[in-house]
Design a protein around this motif. Sequence first.
Motif, PDB file in Angstrom:
ATOM      1  N   MET A 101      38.775  38.513  45.550  1.00  0.00           N
ATOM      2  CA  MET A 101      39.940  38.059  44.752  1.00  0.00           C
ATOM      3  C   MET A 101      40.240  39.108  43.487  1.00  0.00           C
ATOM      4  SD  MET A 101      38.271  34.487  44.307  1.00  0.00           S
ATOM      5  CE  MET A 101      39.580  33.667  42.885  1.00  0.00           C
ATOM      6  N   THR A 102      39.250  39.690  42.896  1.00  0.00           N
ATOM      7  CA  THR A 102      39.734  40.672  41.908  1.00  0.00           C
ATOM      8  C   THR A 102      40.510  41.835  42.449  1.00  0.00           C
ATOM      9  OG1 THR A 102      37.550  42.222  42.403  1.00  0.00           O
ATOM     10  CG2 THR A 102      37.456  40.294  40.781  1.00  0.00           C
ATOM     11  N   LEU A 103      39.991  42.323  43.750  1.00  0.00           N
ATOM     12  CA  LEU A 103      40.939  43.406  44.215  1.00  0.00           C
ATOM     13  C   LEU A 103      42.450  43.147  44.639  1.00  0.00           C
ATOM     14  CD1 LEU A 103      40.707  46.462  45.084  1.00  0.00           C
ATOM     15  CD2 LEU A 103      40.001  45.363  47.475  1.00  0.00           C
ATOM     16  N   THR A 104      42.659  41.586  44.807  1.00  0.00           N
ATOM     17  CA  THR A 104      43.781  41.316  45.347  1.00  0.00           C
ATOM     18  C   THR A 104      44.641  41.151  43.893  1.00  0.00           C
ATOM     19  OG1 THR A 104      43.153  39.810  47.197  1.00  0.00           O
ATOM     20  CG2 THR A 104      45.100  39.311  46.301  1.00  0.00           C
ATOM     21  N   LEU A 105      43.971  40.866  42.922  1.00  0.00           N
ATOM     22  CA  LEU A 105      44.960  40.683  42.049  1.00  0.00           C
ATOM     23  C   LEU A 105      45.164  41.886  41.291  1.00  0.00           C
ATOM     24  CD1 LEU A 105      45.995  38.886  39.416  1.00  0.00           C
ATOM     25  CD2 LEU A 105      43.816  38.735  38.323  1.00  0.00           C
TER      26      LEU A 105
END
Length: 437
Positions: A101-105
């Motif tokens: 999730m952090t990488l996507t954002l």
Amino acid sequence: MSNVITEQKISTEVSQDANQMRKLVIASVLGNALEWYDFFLYGTAAALVFGPLFFPVGGDPLQGTLLAFSGFAVGFLARPLGGIIFGHLGDRYSRKMTLIMTLTLMGATTFVIGLLPTYAQMGIWAPLTLIILRFLQGVASGGEWGGGVLMLSENAPASRRGYYTAWSQMGVSGGFVLSAFAFYLVQKLPEADFMRWGWRLPFLLSIVIFLVGVYIRKNIRESRAFTQAKPEDKHEKIPLLVLVREHPKALLQAIALRLPENGASYIFFTFSVVYAKHVGISTGDIISAVTLAMLVEFFSILFWGALSDRIGLKPVYYIGVIGLLLMAFPFFWLLSTGSYGWILLAMFLGLPFCHGAMIGTQPCIMSDLFPVRVRYSGLALGHEVGSIFSGGLGPMLAVALLIQFDAAWPISILLMVYALLAWVALRSLPSHKEEKE
């Protein structure tokens, strides 16, 4: 016969564990490098182009740079929020899912920055949108570091935790090297082309980075300590409340340990670009020196992590803190010579030596402060609150001090204050003997 079978089983399990650690190390280094490549791009762009393009003001160009660094600070102000959000998700549900999730954002917001119209094209909405996107970058990075560290520290063998967790920090250094190298290349364009469209290229490349990073992280296993934790330890309803209520001292220690590591790094490799321009040093020389120093630090981090397995986490962290106290003034003296050799020496002493000793042992020393049920939240919040007062406000405060005093000595004092606060925190931690016990 049964002994042979048992030995074969143990050998197979050891081999499988070693193979899993290799996969986790690769995933951690590459994933962190790709994530932090995105985050560090803003720092370089703030020093070089965001002032005139998004924050144009008449007169002293340092004023526009100061405003650009205010957006830089916004990203750091958002990081504790990211630490709270993703720390909660990581402690309650899944370390692995949270990292995806952090990488996507991060990937999405960085790509959009590369498409953003400038002040001349969109007026006041340009800097406002840039700051909002920087805020979202901060939220993403706030949840990144703690999860990346835990995927290694919670799976590594006890005797080599310092070494294995140091690999996660190599990803941070690798991300900076990638971002600095990207800007170094696009700066080779004619000045007009660089300012018009060349600066956008490193940001737009984040779409490729995002796709590679997500693929890597989908193919790693969940943290062993997390999966083996008791259900009541793994599913605290609100880990943040437990952290603040039961572990306030550990949280303050983590914040203080973060100050000199993060403050020094951003002053050394972000503010130094501004300082170099101010005193008439070639921007290409300073970026080149920083990039070389970070390449060396990429490997020195492993040395410091491995050394901590032999002599303890505290002694190695002390080396970095004391080194920073001794280097705070000489760093700028060496830069002011304008000689590339002395600039390179300043960067090598500041980054691979002082900063490397701290960042190489930081994941392990901070992980040991918190129990597994609130470890993600504790790591993320301590790490990111510390980053507000060091990496976030540090470069902006340094520029303001440079404007006010037209000298580097106030910035040197700032670095010493960070180091002294970490010294106090280190004195309150267990000794090496107690660590081993």
